[in-house]
Each structure stands twice: as C-alpha cells, then as structure tokens.
Design an enzyme around this catalytic site. Sequence first.
Site, PDB file in Angstrom:
ATOM      1  N   ASN A   1       0.877  -1.170   0.000  1.00 39.40           N
ATOM      2  CA  ASN A   1       0.000   0.000   0.000  1.00 39.40           C
ATOM      3  C   ASN A   1       0.920   1.227   0.000  1.00 39.40           C
ATOM      4  O   ASN A   1       1.439   1.624   1.038  1.00 39.40           O
ATOM      5  CB  ASN A   1      -0.877  -0.041   1.264  1.00 39.40           C
ATOM      6  CG  ASN A   1      -1.828   1.135   1.347  1.00 39.40           C
ATOM      7  OD1 ASN A   1      -1.754   2.061   0.533  1.00 39.40           O
ATOM      8  ND2 ASN A   1      -2.703   1.103   2.332  1.00 39.40           N
TER       9      ASN A   1
ATOM     10  N   ARG B   1      -2.569  -2.094  -3.382  1.00 41.92           N
ATOM     11  CA  ARG B   1      -3.776  -1.304  -3.160  1.00 41.92           C
ATOM     12  C   ARG B   1      -3.690  -0.084  -4.076  1.00 41.92           C
ATOM     13  O   ARG B   1      -2.699   0.657  -4.031  1.00 41.92           O
ATOM     14  CB  ARG B   1      -3.832  -0.838  -1.707  1.00 41.92           C
ATOM     15  CG  ARG B   1      -5.015   0.056  -1.484  1.00 41.92           C
ATOM     16  CD  ARG B   1      -4.861   0.872  -0.247  1.00 41.92           C
ATOM     17  NE  ARG B   1      -6.031   1.700  -0.078  1.00 41.92           N
ATOM     18  CZ  ARG B   1      -6.035   2.846   0.560  1.00 41.92           C
ATOM     19  NH1 ARG B   1      -4.921   3.299   1.095  1.00 41.92           N
ATOM     20  NH2 ARG B   1      -7.127   3.538   0.672  1.00 41.92           N
TER      21      ARG B   1
ATOM     22  N   HIS C   1     -12.867   2.697   0.149  1.00 39.33           N
ATOM     23  CA  HIS C   1     -12.858   1.590   1.116  1.00 39.33           C
ATOM     24  C   HIS C   1     -13.531   0.333   0.538  1.00 39.33           C
ATOM     25  O   HIS C   1     -13.982  -0.522   1.285  1.00 39.33           O
ATOM     26  CB  HIS C   1     -13.623   1.935   2.418  1.00 39.33           C
ATOM     27  CG  HIS C   1     -13.026   3.013   3.244  1.00 39.33           C
ATOM     28  ND1 HIS C   1     -13.796   3.957   3.874  1.00 39.33           N
ATOM     29  CD2 HIS C   1     -11.751   3.281   3.568  1.00 39.33           C
ATOM     30  CE1 HIS C   1     -13.024   4.783   4.544  1.00 39.33           C
ATOM     31  NE2 HIS C   1     -11.768   4.391   4.379  1.00 39.33           N
TER      32      HIS C   1
ATOM     33  N   ARG D   1     -11.687  15.101   8.391  1.00 38.56           N
ATOM     34  CA  ARG D   1     -12.380  15.507   7.151  1.00 38.56           C
ATOM     35  C   ARG D   1     -13.813  15.917   7.465  1.00 38.56           C
ATOM     36  O   ARG D   1     -14.469  15.297   8.309  1.00 38.56           O
ATOM     37  CB  ARG D   1     -12.404  14.350   6.154  1.00 38.56           C
ATOM     38  CG  ARG D   1     -11.063  14.046   5.563  1.00 38.56           C
ATOM     39  CD  ARG D   1     -11.140  12.816   4.665  1.00 38.56           C
ATOM     40  NE  ARG D   1     -10.203  11.805   5.122  1.00 38.56           N
ATOM     41  CZ  ARG D   1     -10.154  10.562   4.674  1.00 38.56           C
ATOM     42  NH1 ARG D   1     -10.991  10.144   3.749  1.00 38.56           N
ATOM     43  NH2 ARG D   1      -9.273   9.721   5.154  1.00 38.56           N
TER      44      ARG D   1
ATOM     45  N   ASN E   1     -13.572  -1.237  17.667  1.00 35.83           N
ATOM     46  CA  ASN E   1     -13.068  -1.055  19.039  1.00 35.83           C
ATOM     47  C   ASN E   1     -13.905  -0.182  19.955  1.00 35.83           C
ATOM     48  O   ASN E   1     -13.587  -0.054  21.130  1.00 35.83           O
ATOM     49  CB  ASN E   1     -11.659  -0.456  18.990  1.00 35.83           C
ATOM     50  CG  ASN E   1     -10.664  -1.410  18.373  1.00 35.83           C
ATOM     51  OD1 ASN E   1     -10.540  -2.538  18.825  1.00 35.83           O
ATOM     52  ND2 ASN E   1      -9.992  -0.981  17.328  1.00 35.83           N
TER      53      ASN E   1
ATOM     54  N   GLU F   1      -8.080  -5.732   4.705  1.00 37.74           N
ATOM     55  CA  GLU F   1      -7.935  -5.354   3.301  1.00 37.74           C
ATOM     56  C   GLU F   1      -6.735  -6.048   2.655  1.00 37.74           C
ATOM     57  O   GLU F   1      -6.786  -6.430   1.494  1.00 37.74           O
ATOM     58  CB  GLU F   1      -7.789  -3.821   3.196  1.00 37.74           C
ATOM     59  CG  GLU F   1      -9.110  -3.112   3.454  1.00 37.74           C
ATOM     60  CD  GLU F   1      -8.955  -1.685   3.946  1.00 37.74           C
ATOM     61  OE1 GLU F   1      -8.516  -1.511   5.103  1.00 37.74           O
ATOM     62  OE2 GLU F   1      -9.254  -0.747   3.199  1.00 37.74           O
TER      63      GLU F   1
END
Length: 399
Positions: A7, A91, A181, A242, A336, A384
């Site tokens: 990645n 990725r 995602h 964001r 979590n 992923e």
Amino acid sequence: MKIFVINAGSSSLKYQLIDMATEEVMAKGLCERIGIEGSKLTHKPTGKNPFEAEKPMPSHTDAIKMVLDALCDKDHGVISSLSEISAVGHRVVHGGETFSCSTIINEDVKRALEICSEFAPLHNPANLIGINAIEEAMGKDVPQVGVFDTAFHQTMPSKAFMYGIPYKYYEKDKIRRYGFHGTSHRFVSGEAAKFFGKPIEELKIITVHLGNGSSVAAVKYGKVIDTSMGFTPLAGMLMGTRCGCIDPAIIPILMDKYNMSTSDVNNMMNKDSGVYGISGVSSDFRDLAVAASEGNKRAQLALDMFTYQTKSYIAAYAAAMGGVDAIVFTAGIGENSPSIREAAVEDMEFMGIKIDKDKNQIRGTVDVTAPDSKTKILVIPTNEELMIAKDTLQLIDNK
Ligand code: ADP
C-alpha cells in the site's frame, strides 16, 4: 504461495507478506518519510524480533529494496530468497470507471492508472511508483495485481452515483460518486455472508467502516447500490479530520470572505475539520471519549454528530434496499468502540434494529444482536491486505 501486499502512499509504504496456504502474515511493516529527511523502516517479522532502521530512502524504489532485503535477511527475514514471492498485490486508490474488479497489471493498465491519477492526485501516482519500483527491484516477470478502492462500488446505479450538476461534467470530466474503502466493504460483507451461512446474493447488508476515514455502503445481494463517500474520500459522514458532506455554497463564501486559496480551503476541509475541528481536542476517538467523560461539551458534540450521521446513513440505506439483514461494523472505531456502535443504532427498534449492550462489550468478531432484533448487528475486523492477497492469488491462478 506467498503474496507480497503493498500500500504505497506519497511518502509512505505499508506492506505485508502473506502465506496463502495458512493466510497468515509472515511479516509486515512500514516505510515512513520516503523522499524526505528522517526516512525509517519498521519491519515486524512474525515470531521474530521487530527491526527498525533509519536510513535515507530518496525514492520508493529505495524503500522497496530495503523492505525486500529485510524480508530475506538472515536475522529478521522470513524467506530465503525473493523467488519465494509468487506475486505482488497493490492497493490502488482510484480505478475510475475503468476498473470494476481487480486486474493484472500490464502496460495498458499502467496507462489507464495514469489517466485515473487526475481523480486521486495524491494517491494514484504513489501507487504507480510502487508498481514501477517492484518491477525495478524484482524484474518484470513477477506478476503484479492492482486492487482498487473504488472497484466494489462500480455496481451503483446512476441514480445513486450522479450529482445534480450539469450532465456535461459527467460526460466530459467523469465527475460522479465513486466511493472508497471498497476492499474493506467487500471483505466484511463477504464475511457476514459466511456468518449467515448463506450466499451473499440473498442478503441485504449495510457495511459501516469507521476509521480515520469513514464510509457506509449498502450491499444488496452482493452488489453495492449506494455508498457515502463520493468523487473523493472527503464526502459522506464527518471523519477524524475531514468534514464530510457540507452545503457546497459554504466553500465560495469562505473563500471570498477570508481570501482563501483552493489549497487553503482543501486543507481546511481535509485536515482541520471533522471531529477534530469540532472538538478542538483530537481526531482520535479514544481522546474524545476521555474529554467528553470529563465534561468537554465540544468533544461530546463531535461524538454525537459522528454517531448521528452514521445512523442517518444506516436508516437511508435500509430504505434504499427495502430492508436490512445485517449491519456490520468494522475498522478502528467500528471494531473497538462499543459506545459508538451503541449510539449509532440507538432508538432503531422501530426498524427491527436492536443491539445487545452486554454482547457489544465483547472484542473481536462478534454477533452483538439483541435476541428480539430482526436485523443482525455484527462486528467483523476488516482485513484489506488479505483481500488484496486473495484477489492477487486468484488472478495469477487463472492467468
Ligand atoms: P485507517 O482509516 O487509517 O485505517 P483505522 O481503521 O485504523 O484507520 O482507525 C483508526 C481510528 O480508530 C483512530 O483514529 C482511533 O480514533 C480509532 N480507535 C482505535 N482504537 C479505538 C478504541 N479502542 N476506541 C475508540 N476508537 C478507537
């Protein structure tokens, strides 16, 4: 079969070497500050001591060479030679409308990726550099596969992916919702189907990926019909830093009023907004929970906005699919934070959605559904890298 998963970011590179016979991670690590002063490799071989090296990495090729050396090293390595690596999976952030599934990389694919760079100017060029760096370090014969963040969402119908601006901007500039995602949404929806013991083609699933970046997807019968992120990963719910979706008219008003440039406003929306911008405390949900418990009202507001927006997407997507068999929480926060999960589905009993507050405290892959809930609520850790490795293996097997 051993698959190397990469990645590559603009100044960083994360990697995992996965043994596909067991699906176990043999080593993983991170190169930071590539091309800038203070470059550092952190290498974690499974069952051996971690290894750190601060050494200049002027380019991604240097970083990849260091990683490959580390993988083969006699002390902290996990393979005896690079020939043990069967293929490399990358990725790739943006596949535009060109890539609706993972693909073997060749010169045509590289050219198409360059064109898609227009959509993700910070990410796609780094992904391409990673691909070229592997070619340089390992030779052209090693198969490489691109796995796109956008690909899983390519099944969206036009009524979900179009924006209400003049049609010419779609025709000419391909401005539309893409969603991100995708690899995570695909992985956890697949795992949810396994949990049900049913084909995914029979299930309506809402996948809720809550991490530094957050997005929600409606996966109807195995296909995404809507997702919260948009043309870029800035859209959707508010996130760590964001802003998510805001009234678009705010942008020109602020630019005029404060004489802001496009890069000022982009920085504000990407780096100074979200729960960080609201709370003024942190983008990390653990810090926000502590601050809120100590009476910080803005930290509490940030958490409330986050869970309210998550819940709005869940309700909207249940309506879009005409029902929902399972809601799946995943990623750093989704996996979590019991309190975020609880608040995100609070007061939804009227829709047949009810969480079991005790089971919700358990960690790991867990069914947190209350006995009288019609919809299952699941927590499934995302993976992923494994998804990328599986796609890579499948494509090279079929070659
Ligand atoms: P990324 O999107 O970068 O992959 P992650 O999925 O790892 O991010 O999510 C990172 C976020 O997860 C952190 O910002 C942190 O807020 C959150 N997180 C991690 N552990 C916890 C926890 N125990 N409680 C609440 N939030 C957590």
